[in-house]
Design a protein around this motif. Structure first.
Motif, PDB file in Angstrom:
ATOM      1  N   UNK A  65      41.288  19.614  34.396  1.00 47.43           N
ATOM      2  CA  UNK A  65      40.337  19.932  33.327  1.00 47.43           C
ATOM      3  C   UNK A  65      38.225  20.693  35.313  1.00 47.43           C
ATOM      4  N   UNK A  66      38.825  19.954  36.003  1.00 46.95           N
ATOM      5  CA  UNK A  66      37.738  20.589  37.307  1.00 46.95           C
ATOM      6  C   UNK A  66      38.476  21.537  37.148  1.00 46.95           C
ATOM      7  N   UNK A  67      39.400  21.780  37.738  1.00 49.48           N
ATOM      8  CA  UNK A  67      39.943  23.094  37.654  1.00 49.48           C
ATOM      9  C   UNK A  67      39.303  24.518  36.959  1.00 49.48           C
ATOM     10  N   UNK A  68      39.368  23.755  35.191  1.00 48.54           N
ATOM     11  CA  UNK A  68      39.648  24.840  34.372  1.00 48.54           C
ATOM     12  C   UNK A  68      38.192  25.587  34.247  1.00 48.54           C
ATOM     13  N   UNK A  69      36.657  24.195  34.685  1.00 50.89           N
ATOM     14  CA  UNK A  69      36.218  24.307  34.800  1.00 50.89           C
ATOM     15  C   UNK A  69      35.932  25.290  35.859  1.00 50.89           C
ATOM     16  N   UNK A  70      36.257  25.464  37.163  1.00 53.83           N
ATOM     17  CA  UNK A  70      35.996  26.678  38.094  1.00 53.83           C
ATOM     18  C   UNK A  70      36.226  27.315  37.937  1.00 53.83           C
ATOM     19  N   UNK A  71      37.337  27.602  37.157  1.00 47.98           N
ATOM     20  CA  UNK A  71      37.912  29.095  36.554  1.00 47.98           C
ATOM     21  C   UNK A  71      37.175  29.749  36.284  1.00 47.98           C
ATOM     22  N   UNK A  72      36.528  29.024  34.540  1.00 49.61           N
ATOM     23  CA  UNK A  72      36.056  29.784  33.602  1.00 49.61           C
ATOM     24  C   UNK A  72      34.371  30.498  34.186  1.00 49.61           C
ATOM     25  N   UNK A  73      33.896  29.639  35.782  1.00 55.95           N
ATOM     26  CA  UNK A  73      33.219  30.874  35.948  1.00 55.95           C
ATOM     27  C   UNK A  73      33.187  31.309  37.195  1.00 55.95           C
ATOM     28  N   UNK A  74      34.012  31.001  37.595  1.00 55.55           N
ATOM     29  CA  UNK A  74      34.896  32.381  38.798  1.00 55.55           C
ATOM     30  C   UNK A  74      36.161  33.124  38.839  1.00 55.55           C
ATOM     31  N   UNK A  75      36.614  33.506  37.951  1.00 54.04           N
ATOM     32  CA  UNK A  75      37.133  34.091  37.201  1.00 54.04           C
ATOM     33  C   UNK A  75      37.207  35.344  37.601  1.00 54.04           C
ATOM     34  N   UNK A  76      35.694  36.286  37.869  1.00 46.07           N
ATOM     35  CA  UNK A  76      35.499  37.735  38.306  1.00 46.07           C
ATOM     36  C   UNK A  76      35.616  37.682  39.811  1.00 46.07           C
ATOM     37  N   UNK A  77      35.542  35.865  40.697  1.00 50.13           N
ATOM     38  CA  UNK A  77      35.309  36.449  42.366  1.00 50.13           C
ATOM     39  C   UNK A  77      36.708  35.935  42.899  1.00 50.13           C
ATOM     40  N   UNK A  78      38.046  36.234  41.824  1.00 49.37           N
ATOM     41  CA  UNK A  78      39.169  36.298  42.516  1.00 49.37           C
ATOM     42  C   UNK A  78      39.899  37.473  42.536  1.00 49.37           C
ATOM     43  N   UNK A 115      50.301  23.328  30.723  1.00 47.04           N
ATOM     44  CA  UNK A 115      48.594  23.742  31.348  1.00 47.04           C
ATOM     45  C   UNK A 115      48.345  24.314  32.232  1.00 47.04           C
ATOM     46  N   UNK A 116      48.892  23.868  32.955  1.00 44.40           N
ATOM     47  CA  UNK A 116      48.435  23.914  34.546  1.00 44.40           C
ATOM     48  C   UNK A 116      49.063  25.145  34.780  1.00 44.40           C
ATOM     49  N   UNK A 117      50.378  26.057  34.055  1.00 43.66           N
ATOM     50  CA  UNK A 117      51.456  26.564  34.583  1.00 43.66           C
ATOM     51  C   UNK A 117      50.356  27.770  34.036  1.00 43.66           C
ATOM     52  N   UNK A 118      50.227  27.637  32.887  1.00 40.88           N
ATOM     53  CA  UNK A 118      49.511  28.694  31.963  1.00 40.88           C
ATOM     54  C   UNK A 118      48.378  28.679  32.697  1.00 40.88           C
ATOM     55  N   UNK A 119      47.024  28.235  33.555  1.00 43.99           N
ATOM     56  CA  UNK A 119      46.058  28.282  34.492  1.00 43.99           C
ATOM     57  C   UNK A 119      46.952  29.465  35.481  1.00 43.99           C
ATOM     58  N   UNK A 120      46.936  29.007  35.304  1.00 45.84           N
ATOM     59  CA  UNK A 120      48.587  30.077  36.994  1.00 45.84           C
ATOM     60  C   UNK A 120      48.669  31.040  36.971  1.00 45.84           C
ATOM     61  N   UNK A 121      49.129  31.456  34.928  1.00 43.56           N
ATOM     62  CA  UNK A 121      48.966  33.296  34.328  1.00 43.56           C
ATOM     63  C   UNK A 121      47.531  33.614  34.887  1.00 43.56           C
ATOM     64  N   UNK A 122      47.121  32.850  34.165  1.00 40.84           N
ATOM     65  CA  UNK A 122      45.589  33.726  33.874  1.00 40.84           C
ATOM     66  C   UNK A 122      44.668  33.782  35.009  1.00 40.84           C
ATOM     67  N   UNK A 123      44.407  32.907  36.190  1.00 42.34           N
ATOM     68  CA  UNK A 123      44.551  33.232  37.773  1.00 42.34           C
ATOM     69  C   UNK A 123      45.165  33.891  38.211  1.00 42.34           C
ATOM     70  N   UNK A 124      46.193  34.934  38.392  1.00 41.89           N
ATOM     71  CA  UNK A 124      46.897  35.701  38.478  1.00 41.89           C
ATOM     72  C   UNK A 124      46.500  36.762  38.104  1.00 41.89           C
ATOM     73  N   UNK A 125      46.832  36.937  36.903  1.00 44.35           N
ATOM     74  CA  UNK A 125      45.947  38.384  36.138  1.00 44.35           C
ATOM     75  C   UNK A 125      44.778  38.391  36.944  1.00 44.35           C
ATOM     76  N   UNK A 126      44.191  37.497  36.323  1.00 43.85           N
ATOM     77  CA  UNK A 126      42.457  37.634  36.713  1.00 43.85           C
ATOM     78  C   UNK A 126      42.327  38.685  38.577  1.00 43.85           C
ATOM     79  N   UNK A 127      43.592  37.480  39.274  1.00 44.50           N
ATOM     80  CA  UNK A 127      43.685  38.286  40.841  1.00 44.50           C
ATOM     81  C   UNK A 127      44.380  39.675  40.863  1.00 44.50           C
ATOM     82  N   UNK A 128      45.457  40.199  39.848  1.00 48.51           N
ATOM     83  CA  UNK A 128      45.333  41.459  39.401  1.00 48.51           C
ATOM     84  C   UNK A 128      44.510  42.600  39.209  1.00 48.51           C
ATOM     85  N   UNK A 129      43.784  42.226  38.530  1.00 45.79           N
ATOM     86  CA  UNK A 129      42.529  43.512  37.717  1.00 45.79           C
ATOM     87  C   UNK A 129      41.511  43.115  38.576  1.00 45.79           C
TER      88      UNK A 129
END
Length: 134
Positions: A65-78, A115-129
């Motif tokens: 939950x903490x990781x997902x909350x952090x991702x919500x606000x930090x996606x543009x910084x990856x 859910x964790x695995x899917x969050x890693x997918x989102x992280x990798x997509x953000x990192x790529x884009x």
């Protein structure tokens, strides 16, 4: 020689315009879509608690939950540069903490792992884009 310089300037201007178009028009939409996916993952995680599948006091729930909350606000910084610097800056204590957190997720119920695995997918997509045009 002058023709080569003029052509180089032309193609640099085209590439710069493409990069600006990507940064100003395309990337914000992609980031918003990834942010909505992160919100959906967080909602699925919270639904596990509401359905009684997972306890709110579970360490795996709290960590994810903490990781997902952090991702919500930090996606543009990856981006790759920040990830590289973060990896270089890790000390042994931070590495051990990351291993312990990974062990918590691996010991969690299958729903949390998914859910964790899917969050890693989102992280990798953000990192790529975010890394296409530094």
């Amino acid at each position: 020689m002058t023709h080569f310089i003029a052509e180089s300037i032309f193609w640099c201007a085209i590439l710069s315009a493409g990069a600006l178009l990507y940064q100003w028009a395309v990337l914000p939409g992609i980031r918003l879509s990834l942010r909505y996916r992160t919100f959906a993952l967080r909602d699925r995680l919270r639904a596990l608690v509401m359905n009684g599948t997972v306890k709110k006091t579970s360490l795996a729930f709290q960590l994810l939950h903490h990781n997902l909350n952090s991702m919500c606000v930090s996606l543009s910084r990856y981006d790759l540069a920040r990830v590289w610097r973060a990896i270089d800056a890790l000390d042994e204590e931070s590495r051990e903490k990351a291993k312990a957190q990974r062990a918590v997720i691996e010991a969690a119920p299958a729903e949390i792992k998914e859910i964790f695995r899917e969050s890693l997918d989102v992280f990798m997509m953000a990192l790529t884009f975010n890394s296409l045009f530094f």
